[in-house]
Design a protein around this motif. Structure first.
Motif, PDB file in Angstrom:
ATOM      1  N   GLY A   1      60.333  62.110  27.054  1.00  8.84           N
ATOM      2  CA  GLY A   1      61.486  62.709  27.709  1.00  8.84           C
ATOM      3  C   GLY A   1      61.490  64.225  27.710  1.00  8.84           C
ATOM      4  N   ALA A   2      62.429  64.798  28.485  1.00  5.63           N
ATOM      5  CA  ALA A   2      62.423  66.236  28.755  1.00  5.63           C
ATOM      6  C   ALA A   2      62.391  67.086  27.488  1.00  5.63           C
ATOM      7  N   SER A   3      63.212  66.739  26.483  1.00  6.51           N
ATOM      8  CA  SER A   3      63.246  67.555  25.272  1.00  6.51           C
ATOM      9  C   SER A   3      62.014  67.361  24.393  1.00  6.51           C
ATOM     10  N   ALA A   4      61.148  66.417  24.776  1.00  2.00           N
ATOM     11  CA  ALA A   4      59.915  66.200  24.013  1.00  2.00           C
ATOM     12  C   ALA A   4      58.950  67.371  24.143  1.00  2.00           C
ATOM     13  N   PHE A   5      59.296  68.362  24.984  1.00  2.00           N
ATOM     14  CA  PHE A   5      58.434  69.542  25.044  1.00  2.00           C
ATOM     15  C   PHE A   5      58.377  70.217  23.670  1.00  2.00           C
ATOM     16  N   VAL A   6      59.451  70.078  22.885  1.00  2.00           N
ATOM     17  CA  VAL A   6      59.456  70.658  21.544  1.00  2.00           C
ATOM     18  C   VAL A   6      58.416  69.965  20.669  1.00  2.00           C
ATOM     19  N   ASP A   7      58.410  68.632  20.693  1.00  2.00           N
ATOM     20  CA  ASP A   7      57.438  67.873  19.900  1.00  2.00           C
ATOM     21  C   ASP A   7      56.019  68.174  20.367  1.00  2.00           C
ATOM     22  N   LEU A   8      55.855  68.314  21.678  1.00  2.00           N
ATOM     23  CA  LEU A   8      54.540  68.650  22.232  1.00  2.00           C
ATOM     24  C   LEU A   8      54.094  70.020  21.732  1.00  2.00           C
ATOM     25  N   CYS A   9      54.995  70.983  21.740  1.00  2.00           N
ATOM     26  CA  CYS A   9      54.636  72.331  21.307  1.00  2.00           C
ATOM     27  C   CYS A   9      54.216  72.350  19.840  1.00  2.00           C
ATOM     28  N   VAL A  10      54.956  71.636  18.993  1.00  2.00           N
ATOM     29  CA  VAL A  10      54.571  71.561  17.577  1.00  2.00           C
ATOM     30  C   VAL A  10      53.157  71.007  17.456  1.00  2.00           C
ATOM     31  N   HIS A  11      52.886  69.944  18.217  1.00  2.00           N
ATOM     32  CA  HIS A  11      51.571  69.299  18.172  1.00  2.00           C
ATOM     33  C   HIS A  11      50.482  70.254  18.674  1.00  2.00           C
ATOM     34  N   LEU A  12      50.743  70.957  19.768  1.00  5.35           N
ATOM     35  CA  LEU A  12      49.731  71.838  20.354  1.00  5.35           C
ATOM     36  C   LEU A  12      49.432  73.022  19.441  1.00  5.35           C
ATOM     37  N   VAL A  13      50.475  73.602  18.855  1.00  4.07           N
ATOM     38  CA  VAL A  13      50.251  74.729  17.956  1.00  4.07           C
ATOM     39  C   VAL A  13      49.495  74.270  16.711  1.00  4.07           C
ATOM     40  N   GLU A  14      49.840  73.085  16.219  1.00  2.45           N
ATOM     41  CA  GLU A  14      49.113  72.544  15.069  1.00  2.45           C
ATOM     42  C   GLU A  14      47.648  72.320  15.411  1.00  2.45           C
ATOM     43  N   ARG A  15      47.401  71.817  16.629  1.00  3.89           N
ATOM     44  CA  ARG A  15      46.024  71.493  17.034  1.00  3.89           C
ATOM     45  C   ARG A  15      45.212  72.742  17.363  1.00  3.89           C
ATOM     46  N   PHE A  16      45.813  73.703  18.064  1.00  5.54           N
ATOM     47  CA  PHE A  16      45.028  74.833  18.556  1.00  5.54           C
ATOM     48  C   PHE A  16      45.202  76.110  17.740  1.00  5.54           C
ATOM     49  N   ALA A  17      46.132  76.112  16.793  1.00  3.10           N
ATOM     50  CA  ALA A  17      46.240  77.232  15.856  1.00  3.10           C
ATOM     51  C   ALA A  17      45.992  76.682  14.453  1.00  3.10           C
ATOM     52  N   SER A  18      47.027  76.141  13.820  1.00  4.10           N
ATOM     53  CA  SER A  18      46.862  75.536  12.498  1.00  4.10           C
ATOM     54  C   SER A  18      48.147  74.815  12.118  1.00  4.10           C
TER      55      SER A  18
END
Length: 334
Positions: A172-189
């Motif tokens: 859902g739309a607010s899942a962009f927050v969960d996606l961002c946490v995942h992406l930063v964890e994956r591509f930063a740390s």
């Protein structure tokens, strides 16, 4: 530096587009502190199909920050593309503005670019042919429409986030927050992701959409006998009914009734009845302080253990957990 392109489409969730920008900006801020880094971790830009501003679903205008042709991304995030409740008859029209992106997305995928979608952005990836052999998710309300349009793609709408490696889908739309946490964890740390969560005062990452789902009866079909049975069930779900009795209401033989009910609604009669009872229980958990045992009896179940197992399977949490999360009745009102 990791280059991120956020695709804003007409009718998109504008706050989601800007929210992703804000999240990566915070990641740059917190990621700079531990090592005294001078170069940002992420270069995040908003792009549109034709490099012109678009109007989001709310009416808010989203302005691109860079020309699409001038930016080669390591990660592309496609925001919501259609309303989750748009009718199938308007789906082609809703998806048409993104057609010029299909070739661009394919070329990016061929270069190894990671591509993610949020909410109904998954429809754009499917239209571009990027979701074959992938497991995907989308907004739970749009999932039936997605399955009907792309029956060859494996849809798991219970999941809030699915990472296939190069292709990532969020619900859902607010899942962009969960996606961002995942992406930063994956591509930063993981430490930068955690620092972002603390800075933005976010809870731990959610994993499922199931608790947020609501059941909507499918009556957009041409079978009047089945529609009559659905309406009758909606008024008698708490009664001890049998399939034979419902078939009589529909004026059909039992075998014919079961076959036509499944064809018209996508559910078996028993599955449909279970959904109605679960939704009734959810409403009582949200709107009252009634004991859970009484709620179970009131929706037509005598076996409390059986209903509790059914509720947890269909709602993704226990009745007590559901009430704690969604009740709008204060304890003082009990």
């Amino acid at each position: 530096m990791f280059h991120v392109a956020i695709v804003a489409l007409p009718g998109c969730h504008a706050s989601g587009v800007h929210g992703i920008m804000d999240f990566f900006t915070v990641a740059n801020f917190v990621g700079d502190k531990p090592a005294g880094r001078r170069q940002p971790l992420f270069d995040c830009q908003i792009i549109t199909v034709d490099d012109e501003p678009v109007r989001g679903y709310s009416g808010a205008v989203v302005t691109p920050t860079i020309s699409r042709g001038a930016f080669q991304a390591d990660l592309i995030v496609v925001g919501s593309s259609v309303e989750a409740v748009v009718g199938a008859d308007r789906l082609d029209q809703a998806l048409a503005p993104a057609i010029p992106l299909h070739g661009w997305l394919k070329e990016a995928a061929a270069r190894g670019t990671v591509i993610a979608s949020v909410c109904t952005g998954s429809f754009i990836l499917a239209e571009a042919g990027l979701l074959d052999d992938q497991v995907v998710t989308t907004h739970w309300r749009a999932a039936p429409m997605f399955r009907n349009r792309y029956p060859h793609i494996r849809m798991d709408a219970d999941q809030l986030l699915v990472d296939n490696g190069q292709i990532i889908c969020a619900g859902g739309a607010s899942a962009f927050v969960d996606l961002c946490v995942h992406l930063v964890e994956r591509f930063a740390s993981p430490s930068v992701a955690l620092a972002c969560s603390k800075m933005l005062v976010l809870d731990g990452r959610r994993m499922e959409q199931t608790p947020y789902m609501a059941f909507y009866s499918q009556k957009a079909h041409q079978d009047d006998a089945i529609r009559k049975a659905q309406t009758w069930l909606e008024g008698h779900y708490a009664d001890p009914v049998t399939i034979d009795e419902i078939a009589v209401v529909a004026g059909l033989g039992t075998r014919t009734f079961k076959r036509r009910f499944k064809e018209a609604t996508g559910e078996t009669p028993i599955g449909y009845l279970q959904h109605l009872r679960i939704e009734a229980a959810k409403h009582l958990l949200e709107s009252s302080r009634e004991q859970t045992a009484r709620i179970i009896w009131s929706v037509g179940y005598e076996d409390a253990s059986s209903f509790r197992r059914l509720f947890k399977r269909m709602a993704g949490c226990t009745m007590e957990q559901y009430r704690k999360r969604f009740s709008y009745v204060s304890l003082s009102a009990a």
